[in-house]
Design an enzyme around this catalytic site. Structure first.
Site, PDB file in Angstrom:
ATOM      1  N   ARG A  79       0.874  -1.116   0.017  1.00 27.90           N
ATOM      2  CA  ARG A  79      -0.099  -0.048  -0.090  1.00 27.90           C
ATOM      3  C   ARG A  79       0.998   1.260   0.109  1.00 27.90           C
ATOM      4  O   ARG A  79       1.826   1.394   0.906  1.00 27.90           O
ATOM      5  CB  ARG A  79      -0.929   0.126   1.207  1.00 27.90           C
ATOM      6  N   SER A 117      -8.070  -0.985   0.627  1.00 32.83           N
ATOM      7  CA  SER A 117      -8.805  -1.266   1.947  1.00 32.83           C
ATOM      8  C   SER A 117      -9.652   0.105   2.292  1.00 32.83           C
ATOM      9  O   SER A 117     -10.246   0.818   1.573  1.00 32.83           O
ATOM     10  CB  SER A 117      -8.300  -2.172   2.709  1.00 32.83           C
ATOM     11  N   HIS A 118      -9.509   0.297   3.292  1.00 34.85           N
ATOM     12  CA  HIS A 118     -10.344   1.607   4.141  1.00 34.85           C
ATOM     13  C   HIS A 118      -9.373   2.880   4.117  1.00 34.85           C
ATOM     14  O   HIS A 118      -9.804   3.784   4.787  1.00 34.85           O
ATOM     15  CB  HIS A 118     -10.232   1.126   5.486  1.00 34.85           C
ATOM     16  N   ARG A 172      -1.009   1.922  17.451  1.00 31.12           N
ATOM     17  CA  ARG A 172      -2.120   1.489  18.009  1.00 31.12           C
ATOM     18  C   ARG A 172      -1.888   0.944  19.465  1.00 31.12           C
ATOM     19  O   ARG A 172      -0.878   0.160  19.622  1.00 31.12           O
ATOM     20  CB  ARG A 172      -2.614   0.179  17.208  1.00 31.12           C
ATOM     21  N   ASP A 221     -16.173  -1.267   3.951  1.00 30.83           N
ATOM     22  CA  ASP A 221     -15.001  -0.313   3.665  1.00 30.83           C
ATOM     23  C   ASP A 221     -15.077  -0.267   2.254  1.00 30.83           C
ATOM     24  O   ASP A 221     -15.590  -0.736   1.516  1.00 30.83           O
ATOM     25  CB  ASP A 221     -13.814  -0.867   4.602  1.00 30.83           C
ATOM     26  N   LYS A 277      -2.253  -6.752  -3.962  1.00 31.33           N
ATOM     27  CA  LYS A 277      -2.055  -7.756  -3.189  1.00 31.33           C
ATOM     28  C   LYS A 277      -2.449  -9.135  -3.835  1.00 31.33           C
ATOM     29  O   LYS A 277      -3.210  -9.279  -4.911  1.00 31.33           O
ATOM     30  CB  LYS A 277      -2.662  -7.850  -1.752  1.00 31.33           C
ATOM     31  N   ASP A 293     -12.951  -1.971   0.198  1.00 34.11           N
ATOM     32  CA  ASP A 293     -12.955  -3.099  -0.661  1.00 34.11           C
ATOM     33  C   ASP A 293     -13.795  -4.375  -0.213  1.00 34.11           C
ATOM     34  O   ASP A 293     -13.837  -5.258  -0.707  1.00 34.11           O
ATOM     35  CB  ASP A 293     -11.646  -3.544  -0.606  1.00 34.11           C
ATOM     36  N   LYS A 332     -11.912 -11.804   5.151  1.00 38.05           N
ATOM     37  CA  LYS A 332     -13.055 -11.407   5.855  1.00 38.05           C
ATOM     38  C   LYS A 332     -14.014 -10.686   4.945  1.00 38.05           C
ATOM     39  O   LYS A 332     -13.681 -10.347   3.914  1.00 38.05           O
ATOM     40  CB  LYS A 332     -12.375 -10.135   6.903  1.00 38.05           C
ATOM     41  N   ASP A 374     -14.289  -5.666   2.851  1.00 45.89           N
ATOM     42  CA  ASP A 374     -14.000  -7.030   3.740  1.00 45.89           C
ATOM     43  C   ASP A 374     -14.302  -6.519   5.137  1.00 45.89           C
ATOM     44  O   ASP A 374     -14.216  -7.418   6.097  1.00 45.89           O
ATOM     45  CB  ASP A 374     -12.621  -7.416   3.593  1.00 45.89           C
ATOM     46  N   ARG A 375     -14.487  -5.342   5.487  1.00 43.45           N
ATOM     47  CA  ARG A 375     -14.814  -4.782   7.019  1.00 43.45           C
ATOM     48  C   ARG A 375     -16.186  -4.471   7.079  1.00 43.45           C
ATOM     49  O   ARG A 375     -17.005  -4.543   6.140  1.00 43.45           O
ATOM     50  CB  ARG A 375     -13.838  -3.507   7.358  1.00 43.45           C
ATOM     51  N   GLU A 428     -11.663 -10.076  13.663  1.00 43.97           N
ATOM     52  CA  GLU A 428     -10.463  -9.002  14.278  1.00 43.97           C
ATOM     53  C   GLU A 428     -11.021  -7.992  14.810  1.00 43.97           C
ATOM     54  O   GLU A 428     -12.064  -7.275  14.219  1.00 43.97           O
ATOM     55  CB  GLU A 428      -9.503  -8.683  12.947  1.00 43.97           C
ATOM     56  N   GLU A 429     -10.523  -7.128  15.608  1.00 36.64           N
ATOM     57  CA  GLU A 429     -10.850  -5.920  16.262  1.00 36.64           C
ATOM     58  C   GLU A 429     -10.813  -4.780  15.194  1.00 36.64           C
ATOM     59  O   GLU A 429     -11.616  -3.864  15.370  1.00 36.64           O
ATOM     60  CB  GLU A 429      -9.833  -5.407  17.364  1.00 36.64           C
ATOM     61  N   THR A 472      -1.957 -10.044  13.823  1.00 36.37           N
ATOM     62  CA  THR A 472      -2.785  -9.477  13.085  1.00 36.37           C
ATOM     63  C   THR A 472      -2.672  -9.638  11.597  1.00 36.37           C
ATOM     64  O   THR A 472      -1.405  -9.870  11.013  1.00 36.37           O
ATOM     65  CB  THR A 472      -2.379  -7.856  13.408  1.00 36.37           C
TER      66      THR A 472
HETATM   67  C1  G16 Z   1      -5.915  -5.572   6.997  1.00 36.45           C
HETATM   68  C2  G16 Z   1      -5.880  -6.633   7.316  1.00 36.45           C
HETATM   69  C3  G16 Z   1      -6.303  -7.260   8.616  1.00 36.45           C
HETATM   70  C4  G16 Z   1      -5.709  -6.149   9.773  1.00 36.45           C
HETATM   71  C5  G16 Z   1      -6.033  -4.670   9.432  1.00 36.45           C
HETATM   72  C6  G16 Z   1      -5.456  -3.869  10.277  1.00 36.45           C
HETATM   73  O1  G16 Z   1      -7.206  -5.246   6.769  1.00 36.45           O
HETATM   74  O2  G16 Z   1      -6.265  -7.789   6.309  1.00 36.45           O
HETATM   75  O3  G16 Z   1      -6.044  -8.438   8.964  1.00 36.45           O
HETATM   76  O4  G16 Z   1      -6.458  -6.344  11.085  1.00 36.45           O
HETATM   77  O5  G16 Z   1      -5.205  -4.688   8.034  1.00 36.45           O
HETATM   78  O6  G16 Z   1      -3.927  -4.002  10.237  1.00 36.45           O
HETATM   79  P1  G16 Z   1      -2.903  -2.931  10.753  1.00 36.45           P
HETATM   80  O7  G16 Z   1      -3.132  -2.961  12.199  1.00 36.45           O
HETATM   81  O8  G16 Z   1      -1.519  -3.630  10.651  1.00 36.45           O
HETATM   82  O9  G16 Z   1      -3.142  -1.401  10.291  1.00 36.45           O
HETATM   83  P2  G16 Z   1      -7.715  -4.242   5.482  1.00 36.45           P
HETATM   84  O10 G16 Z   1      -9.106  -4.125   5.704  1.00 36.45           O
HETATM   85  O11 G16 Z   1      -6.965  -2.943   5.557  1.00 36.45           O
HETATM   86  O12 G16 Z   1      -7.283  -5.197   4.363  1.00 36.45           O
END
Ligand code: G16
Length: 537
Positions: free
Chosen positions: A21, A112-113, A490, A275, A125, A277, A374, A279-280, A361-362, A342
């Site tokens: 990213r 993603s987000h 975090r 979000d 990816k 893409d 997800k 998945d969230r 996941e949180e 994570t």
């Molecule tokens: C990605 C991963 C998740 C992870 C999240 C946050 O989500 O697929 O498994 O929990 O990032 O990661 P970090 O805390 O390292 O920022 P996504 O939705 O961004 O693809």
């Protein structure tokens, strides 16, 4: 005939928590995306003549990279590419297409987000044949290739028309343009009780779904409105290159418009968002925001209400910083619970081996063994299935869950775009002090989380500093692996409360002592220059 183009390595093409990213402007450098794509192909073996799935979340620069990826797939010897119409696919839909078609793998284009647009972020990816994000041994190999690359393979052709569904030939490869939603919507109908959910909507149940100007709008319209009969419930439902200015991160801060609507006393009974893409997920009921950790636990406890999970779940997996609420459910169900680093990629082996059925996941991610990502819309449908069967409000369901299992108060404090060197120093200092924490101030153990995968024995370390208190409370520190500017610190804070009388305390108040300790132990203010977190979830 393919072309071999000379190139030079770029620094820093290391995949993070979920692929590479970077800012769009970084991806726009000549050869940048091509280098990374070629490094992916060079890390794989045995794909000649096989199928590759390609799609993305529609963000700015998606159309250009889709075309580059298709040309390079043909030049590298794939036999077929399945691409979402217009280059669009949600991440879980891409995972499903890989699995359904027995594809060799897939290229998913998304950050993603993270925000989109010319000044926003982009990402690439690789997902393997099981439909899941490539495991670390592949991402490590990709990174190694990016450091030595000298040529990439492509074709000198016009852009392919991917606006129409159907097949197009490109050199020796077939490009199959598919509807991004149909196969995914069909899968969802095999998992959930659509009749019961339809009846729920018929009974006058009101819901709002926020597509956040990103990929899930068309999925939500087809599934919730067309198939399930919910009336005009999708907000921000058209995927836009800049997400309409939204930061497509479904949390209380960025999905404020939705939260304000649902939390109002006369608002709809249920709200959800997904979000960039898809998945969230964010789950919210009237008067009740459901934390992702609680949502995972409640889904695990109620999964049997949905047809696909009626026989029970094999196990539950959560990332280490996710609250321990799901473990309590697993214990009661008599199934194993797993604690992974994570990153959804760490669930892949557990799901493939049938050791876990539900994962979460949180970071607003929940899913199951139906795909290897997800899945935001899946989580919303699971909640709808639970609501349809229990005919209770979200608030009642959450509070009765706390009554039965106790409440895991939980918050995450993010400090975004902190100076990288200072953030690394903060983590370095914590690591150096690890030996001195246990036995003081109620702290029982302190470690830097590591994980040995029970299926393939692979080992991962340095996954977050974890302070566990005698009473089970936890403080966790880690740096995000998905940001593109500076570092994001975090801090995850959790406290278990069995006493029902204390369950209705506001989260930040209930956790105030631990938050204070988390700040002072890591000297966050002195080390980052920040007096408060940027985002609290
Ligand atoms: C990605 C991963 C998740 C992870 C999240 C946050 O989500 O697929 O498994 O929990 O990032 O990661 P970090 O805390 O390292 O920022 P996504 O939705 O961004 O693809």
């Amino acid at each position: 005939m393919f072309e071999l183009v000379a190139t030079k390595p770029f620094d820093g093409q290391k995949p993070g928590t979920s692929g590479l990213r970077k800012k769009v402007t970084v991806f726009q450098q000549p050869h940048y995306a091509e280098n990374f794509l070629q490094s992916i192909f060079d890390s794989l073996e045995g794909f000649a003549g096989k199928t590759l799935v390609i799609g993305g979340d529609g963000r700015y620069y998606n159309p250009q990279i889709v075309q580059i990826a298709i040309r390079m797939a043909a030049a590298n010897g794939f036999g077929r590419v399945i691409v979402g119409q217009g280059g669009l696919l949600s991440t879980p839909a891409a995972s499903h297409l890989i699995r359904k078609n027995g594809a060799f793998g897939g290229i998913i284009l998304s950050a993603s987000h993270n925000p989109g647009g010319p000044d926003g972020d982009f990402g690439i990816k690789y997902n393997a044949g099981n439909g899941g994000p490539a495991p670390e041994k592949i991402t490590d190999a990709i990174f190694a290739k990016t450091k030595t690359i000298s040529t990439y393979k492509t074709l000198d052709t016009q852009d392919i028309d991917i606006k129409k569904i159907g097949n197009v030939e490109l050199a020796n490869m077939i490009v199959e343009v598919v509807d991004p939603v149909s196969d995914y919507a069909a899968l969802m109908q095999t998992l959930f009780d659509f009749d019961a959910i339809r009846d729920l909507f018929k009974s006058g149940f009101k819901m709002k779904f926020d597509g956040m100007g990103a990929i899930t709008g068309p999925y939500a319209r087809r599934i919730f409105e067309d198939i399930l009969g919910a009336k005009s419930m999708v907000m921000n439902g058209v995927p836009l290159p800049d997400f309409g200015g939204h930061h497509p991160d479904p949390n209380l801060v960025h999905a404020k418009e939705l939260c304000d609507l649902v939390l109002a006393s006369n608002g709809p009974e249920f709200g959800a968002a997904s979000d960039g893409d898809g998945d969230r997920n964010l789950i919210i009921g009237r008067n009740m925001y459901v934390t992702p950790s609680d949502s995972l636990a409640i889904i695990a406890a109620n999964a049997q209400l949905a047809p696909a999970y009626v026989a029970g779940i094999a196990g539950v997996a959560r990332s280490m910083p996710t609250s321990c609420a799901a473990d309590l459910v697993a214990k009661k169900l008599g199934v194993p619970s797993f604690e992974t680093p994570t990153g959804w990629k760490f669930f892949g082996n557990l799901l493939d081996a049938g050791m876990a059925t539900v994962c979460g996941e949180e970071s607003f991610g929940t899913g199951s063994n139906h795909v290897r990502e997800k899945d935001g819309v899946w989580a919303v449908l699971m909640w709808l299935n639970i609501l349809a069967k229990r005919r209770e409000s979200v608030e009642t369901i959450v509070k009765s869950h706390w009554r039965e299992y106790g409440r895991n108060f939980y918050t995450r404090h993010d400090y975004e775009e902190v100076d990288l060197a200072r953030a690394n120093d903060l983590m370095g200092n914590l690591r150096k002090s690890l030996g001195g924490f246990a036995g003081k101030n109620g702290i029982k153990t302190a470690d830097d989380f590591s994980y040995r995968d029970p299926v393939d024995n692979s080992f991962t370390e340095c996954q977050g500093i974890r302070l566990v208190y005698e009473n089970g409370s936890r403080i966790i520190y880690r740096l995000s692996g998905t940001g593109t500017a500076g570092a994001t610190l975090r801090v995850y804070i959790e406290k278990y409360e069995a006493d029902v009388i204390k369950h209705n305390v506001e989260t930040q108040v209930a956790l105030a002592d631990l938050i204070g300790q988390a700040n002072s132990i890591a000297a966050i203010q002195a080390n980052t220059g920040r007096t408060a977190p940027t985002v609290i979830t």
